[in-house]
Design a protein around this motif. Sequence first.
Motif, PDB file in Angstrom:
ATOM      1  N   MET A 137      24.240  25.391 -24.921  1.00  0.00           N
ATOM      2  CA  MET A 137      23.540  25.707 -23.675  1.00  0.00           C
ATOM      3  C   MET A 137      22.063  25.929 -23.965  1.00  0.00           C
ATOM      4  O   MET A 137      21.692  26.891 -24.620  1.00  0.00           O
ATOM      5  N   THR A 138      21.265  25.015 -23.477  1.00  0.00           N
ATOM      6  CA  THR A 138      19.829  25.154 -23.706  1.00  0.00           C
ATOM      7  C   THR A 138      19.114  25.141 -22.363  1.00  0.00           C
ATOM      8  O   THR A 138      19.278  24.207 -21.578  1.00  0.00           O
ATOM      9  N   GLU A 139      18.369  26.164 -22.125  1.00  0.00           N
ATOM     10  CA  GLU A 139      17.594  26.198 -20.884  1.00  0.00           C
ATOM     11  C   GLU A 139      16.196  25.647 -21.152  1.00  0.00           C
ATOM     12  O   GLU A 139      15.602  25.917 -22.199  1.00  0.00           O
ATOM     13  N   ILE A 140      15.719  24.845 -20.229  1.00  0.00           N
ATOM     14  CA  ILE A 140      14.368  24.302 -20.369  1.00  0.00           C
ATOM     15  C   ILE A 140      13.581  24.602 -19.093  1.00  0.00           C
ATOM     16  O   ILE A 140      14.160  24.917 -18.043  1.00  0.00           O
ATOM     17  N   VAL A 141      12.295  24.473 -19.212  1.00  0.00           N
ATOM     18  CA  VAL A 141      11.420  24.649 -18.045  1.00  0.00           C
ATOM     19  C   VAL A 141      10.981  23.264 -17.582  1.00  0.00           C
ATOM     20  O   VAL A 141      10.546  22.438 -18.390  1.00  0.00           O
ATOM     21  N   VAL A 142      11.128  23.024 -16.303  1.00  0.00           N
ATOM     22  CA  VAL A 142      10.721  21.734 -15.746  1.00  0.00           C
ATOM     23  C   VAL A 142       9.776  21.958 -14.570  1.00  0.00           C
ATOM     24  O   VAL A 142       9.747  23.040 -13.980  1.00  0.00           O
ATOM     25  N   ARG A 143       9.031  20.912 -14.258  1.00  0.00           N
ATOM     26  CA  ARG A 143       8.144  20.967 -13.100  1.00  0.00           C
ATOM     27  C   ARG A 143       8.939  20.665 -11.835  1.00  0.00           C
ATOM     28  O   ARG A 143       9.829  19.816 -11.826  1.00  0.00           O
ATOM     29  N   VAL A 144       8.613  21.346 -10.777  1.00  0.00           N
ATOM     30  CA  VAL A 144       9.211  21.055  -9.473  1.00  0.00           C
ATOM     31  C   VAL A 144       8.495  19.833  -8.886  1.00  0.00           C
ATOM     32  O   VAL A 144       7.264  19.817  -8.810  1.00  0.00           O
ATOM     33  N   PRO A 145       9.243  18.799  -8.479  1.00  0.00           N
ATOM     34  CA  PRO A 145       8.577  17.559  -8.042  1.00  0.00           C
ATOM     35  C   PRO A 145       8.045  17.589  -6.618  1.00  0.00           C
ATOM     36  O   PRO A 145       7.342  16.673  -6.205  1.00  0.00           O
ATOM     37  N   VAL A 146       8.401  18.625  -5.888  1.00  0.00           N
ATOM     38  CA  VAL A 146       7.928  18.723  -4.498  1.00  0.00           C
ATOM     39  C   VAL A 146       6.766  19.702  -4.469  1.00  0.00           C
ATOM     40  O   VAL A 146       6.957  20.895  -4.680  1.00  0.00           O
ATOM     41  N   PRO A 147       5.546  19.212  -4.244  1.00  0.00           N
ATOM     42  CA  PRO A 147       4.408  20.124  -4.273  1.00  0.00           C
ATOM     43  C   PRO A 147       4.510  21.172  -3.166  1.00  0.00           C
ATOM     44  O   PRO A 147       4.870  20.846  -2.025  1.00  0.00           O
ATOM     45  N   ARG A 148       4.236  22.404  -3.555  1.00  0.00           N
ATOM     46  CA  ARG A 148       4.183  23.462  -2.543  1.00  0.00           C
ATOM     47  C   ARG A 148       2.795  23.400  -1.916  1.00  0.00           C
ATOM     48  O   ARG A 148       1.782  23.347  -2.613  1.00  0.00           O
ATOM     49  N   THR A 149       2.758  23.359  -0.619  1.00  0.00           N
ATOM     50  CA  THR A 149       1.462  23.216   0.051  1.00  0.00           C
ATOM     51  C   THR A 149       1.237  24.395   0.982  1.00  0.00           C
ATOM     52  O   THR A 149       2.172  25.057   1.412  1.00  0.00           O
ATOM     53  N   SER A 150       0.009  24.642   1.238  1.00  0.00           N
ATOM     54  CA  SER A 150      -0.303  25.683   2.214  1.00  0.00           C
ATOM     55  C   SER A 150      -1.407  25.159   3.107  1.00  0.00           C
ATOM     56  O   SER A 150      -2.291  24.437   2.662  1.00  0.00           O
ATOM     57  N   ARG A 151      -1.330  25.515   4.326  1.00  0.00           N
ATOM     58  CA  ARG A 151      -2.348  25.056   5.258  1.00  0.00           C
ATOM     59  C   ARG A 151      -3.495  26.048   5.257  1.00  0.00           C
ATOM     60  O   ARG A 151      -3.293  27.230   5.500  1.00  0.00           O
ATOM     61  N   THR A 152      -4.681  25.552   4.979  1.00  0.00           N
ATOM     62  CA  THR A 152      -5.839  26.441   5.032  1.00  0.00           C
ATOM     63  C   THR A 152      -6.254  26.698   6.475  1.00  0.00           C
ATOM     64  O   THR A 152      -6.848  27.702   6.785  1.00  0.00           O
TER      65      THR A 152
END
Lengths: 361, 96
Positions: B1-16
Amino acid sequence: MGNVVVTAVEFLQVEESLVHEVFYEKGWTDGLPVVAPTPQRVDAMLAAAALAEETVLGTANDGEITVTAGSVAVNAVMAGCRTDYFPIVSTAVRALLDPVLNAHVVLSSTGGAAMCVLVSGPEADRIGLNSGGGALGSGFRANATIGRCLRLVAINVIGARTGELDASSLGHPGKYSFCFAERPDPRWPTLREDLGFSAQVTTVTVFPAEGPRQVANHIATTGEEIMRTYATALRNPSAYGVGKGGHEVILVVGPEHADVLIESGWDRASMRDYLLEATRLLPAELAAAGLPPGELGTAHDQTPDPDGRLTTIKDPHDLWIVTAGGPGSGWSSYIPGFFPMKNGRAATAVVPTITTGDPSR
Amino acid sequence: MTEIVVRVPVPRTSRTASRVLAQRRPLPDAPRLLLISNGKPRAADVLSAVGEALVRRGRISEYEVAKKAMASRPMTDGEARRFAAQAHLFVTGVGS
């Protein structure tokens, strides 16, 4: 319209063997297994194109979504791209987001278009993009993963998931991946030269496409016979854009057909002249195919030209003629544009020269 | 069991600057409805039937079917403003 900025990069800790299951459950894949987008892999992807995480490649959805190189790189890793594909991947995304293409309708329409990626130039050979036998098929990592990456970007960055923004009624298998390279014939100018670019550059065209149709003629011995076969394919009213005032078409000319055509004296200009005229139909021909005149002003408007015929391809350069494929008995392929051109058109971008150590581009 | 860190492919956006909603006005006793077609063939037929049904139910006094400039492009801000001046209630982007 609100301005949108991409906020902090997000990470997820996940059991390595479950990456695909987790990503699939979250709706982040095209159904096929994905490569885990670790930060190191994403950084390597960006470095290969000398692009910074926050470099903006374009905007989507009427300016609501800003597409950055970082978000595309994540999806390129997931698609299985090698890092040296990323200059072409990022150029393809720039083309996809060119406003003339109208990505919003391409990615959302019931028509279910694919984004056909057509590469012309030395970079295609350098990374191993297939332009020969099976160019429109499987078996080549660059073709498979570059095309796939565009779909993953559409899903994850632009939000074009099936049943959400993507309202495809059926779609077609090209929506998994649809990418090939030109196999230039030395007797004709290259596609990129035909588009007005230098032979030294590499161009990437994104062409919103219906499914490709193979065009067979194994018997003809003259160019005119082959042209008649092409005309028969290109004027078939079952393609959405036929007789609708003008749509774009890619005609992929296979090697045997190219030989016969060139030896018979045909070139791109004469082929275009012939096919533009030969694909003009009478309204009665559409009606006979079960397509009565549609509402005026809609995409189904069948108002004929003054001579009573309906235009299928309006401008010679709306017919993209490209050589590709390997030896066979006499095959070509016809790729209809997905919509009449008043709704959008294919877009081309040039792969930039990479300056190593310049991540600000 | 190996845990890895990955990037989330859906960009989190915020409306200015979030979308500005049109001013909500009190509805009159006999509101007027504007049905805005998505420009698909026969959308007007479908929407007219919807409008007639709503009038029969007595919820609106009258309706009109309008069409945005192109089926393949979102309504422009100018179109939205023009439509907003025409009625009290709106249904947009329908007709497929």
